[in-house]
Design a protein around this motif. Structure first.
Motif, short mmCIF file in Angstrom:
data_model
loop_
_atom_site.label_atom_id
_atom_site.label_comp_id
_atom_site.label_asym_id
_atom_site.label_seq_id
_atom_site.Cartn_x
_atom_site.Cartn_y
_atom_site.Cartn_z
N TRP A 43 0.84 -1.21 0.00
CA TRP A 43 0.00 0.00 0.00
C TRP A 43 0.87 1.25 0.00
O TRP A 43 0.64 2.18 -0.78
N VAL A 48 -3.29 8.65 -1.64
CA VAL A 48 -3.68 7.65 -0.65
C VAL A 48 -4.89 6.86 -1.14
O VAL A 48 -4.96 5.63 -1.01
N LEU A 49 -5.85 7.57 -1.73
CA LEU A 49 -7.03 6.89 -2.27
C LEU A 49 -6.65 5.97 -3.43
O LEU A 49 -7.17 4.85 -3.54
N THR A 107 -5.00 2.86 -2.15
CA THR A 107 -6.01 2.00 -1.53
C THR A 107 -6.81 1.25 -2.59
O THR A 107 -7.09 0.07 -2.45
N GLN A 108 -7.18 1.95 -3.66
CA GLN A 108 -7.90 1.31 -4.75
C GLN A 108 -7.10 0.16 -5.35
O GLN A 108 -7.65 -0.92 -5.61
N LEU A 139 -7.23 -2.82 -2.89
CA LEU A 139 -8.55 -3.45 -2.80
C LEU A 139 -8.89 -4.20 -4.09
O LEU A 139 -9.40 -5.32 -4.06
N THR A 198 -14.49 -1.63 -6.84
CA THR A 198 -13.47 -1.15 -5.89
C THR A 198 -13.07 0.29 -6.18
O THR A 198 -12.79 1.06 -5.26
N THR A 211 -13.96 2.90 -3.38
CA THR A 211 -12.87 3.58 -2.68
C THR A 211 -12.99 5.09 -2.81
O THR A 211 -13.02 5.83 -1.81
N CYS A 258 -8.97 5.01 4.64
CA CYS A 258 -8.18 4.21 3.70
C CYS A 258 -7.38 3.15 4.46
O CYS A 258 -7.31 1.98 4.04
N ALA A 259 -6.77 3.57 5.57
CA ALA A 259 -5.99 2.63 6.37
C ALA A 259 -6.89 1.53 6.93
O ALA A 259 -6.51 0.35 6.96
N ALA A 294 -9.63 0.47 5.51
CA ALA A 294 -10.01 -0.38 4.38
C ALA A 294 -8.91 -1.38 4.04
O ALA A 294 -9.18 -2.55 3.76
N VAL A 295 -7.66 -0.94 4.07
CA VAL A 295 -6.55 -1.85 3.79
C VAL A 295 -6.44 -2.90 4.89
O VAL A 295 -6.20 -4.08 4.61
#
Length: 264
Positions: free
Chosen positions: A118, A157-158, A161-162, A165, A193, A197, A232-233, A235-236
């Motif tokens: 990530w 960051v987004l 994350t995408q 995911l 995703t 996201t 985001c964190a 979600a990961v």
């Protein structure tokens, strides 16, 4: 317009390299997974105008002060789309599937490894887009906070994350389908995703950027930025709970699992 040419030729050149790698990896592992991951990212780029409207992104379309300098293939919501959005999507969003997909499939990536990936993907997105915004190829014109050379950090960051995911979901599909054509499900997994996201986890930033309240201040956008990055964190971390187990361990667990016999 020089940087428009750079983005076009470099990204499409990288796509060519990725396609060759996808074919070689596909032959080695006997799966079309890598090709479907590339195709899913490339096709999804047709929905880029939705992202542009939500996150105040504008591609410059001028040459010597006159419009029409961009190599474009369509316009939506008054945002001219460069043809390198497709190659850009493939480079940014399908790369992990190529270099880390098999490791995820084999269960060789744990929670710590996923967070390291990530971080690497966030850094990659920042480098890619800082060049784009810093050289005026495009811009995020909204009232973002925490910019790096005109690039909003929250966007990186987004995007990171995408990537995590999408690849995690793609590998889970890979582990469960019985035929190669079953991997066509990646075509649906990507927009799920991507918009989940950006429009879900990124919702606080989107709303903060477009508030009609005149009392809106930079502090609201800043708070929304931190909230979205924190989500985001989360979600990961949540994705790490669904990481495939090592193939050997999964088989062992299956053998040791108790069997229930129903006697009627």
């Amino acid at each position: 317009m020089a940087w428009q040419h750079v983005f076009t030729w470099v990204t499409w050149g990288l796509v060519g390299v990725m396609l060759v790698a996808a074919v070689l990896l596909g032959r080695r592992h006997r799966t079309p997974f890598y090709l479907f991951a590339i195709l899913a990212a490339g096709v999804a780029a047709f929905a880029e105008p939705l992202y542009d409207v939500a996150f105040d992104l504008h591609f410059y379309d001028y040459h010597d002060g006159a419009p029409g300098g961009m190599w474009s293939h369509f316009t939506a919501f008054d945002v001219v789309q460069p043809n390198w959005t497709h190659s850009g999507y493939i480079v940014l969003y399908a790369g992990l599937a190529l270099y880390g997909g098999k490791a995820l499939y084999d269960g060789r990536v744990g929670r710590r490894g996923l967070f390291l990936i990530w971080s690497a993907e966030i850094a990659t997105s920042c480098v890619f887009e800082v060049i784009g915004t810093g050289t005026d190829v495009y811009t995020y014109y909204g009232a973002f906070e925490m910019r790096l050379w005109n690039y909003p950090l929250v966007i990186g960051v987004l995007e990171g994350t995408q990537v995590v995911l999408f690849t995690t979901l793609a590998v889970l599909i890979w582990r469960r389908v019985e035929t190669g054509w079953g991997l066509a499900g990646l075509m649906v997994a990507f927009p799920i995703t991507f918009f989940g996201t950006n429009f879900g986890v990124g919702a606080p930033v989107i709303i903060a950027l477009h508030l009609d309240d005149p009392a809106r201040s930079s502090s609201i956008v800043l708070a929304a930025t931190f909230l979205s990055m924190a989500l985001c964190a989360v979600a990961v971390y949540g994705a790490s709970k669904f990481l495939p187990r090592p193939l050997g361990a999964a088989q062992t667990d299956e053998v040791r699992a108790p069997h229930v016999v129903l006697v009627g």
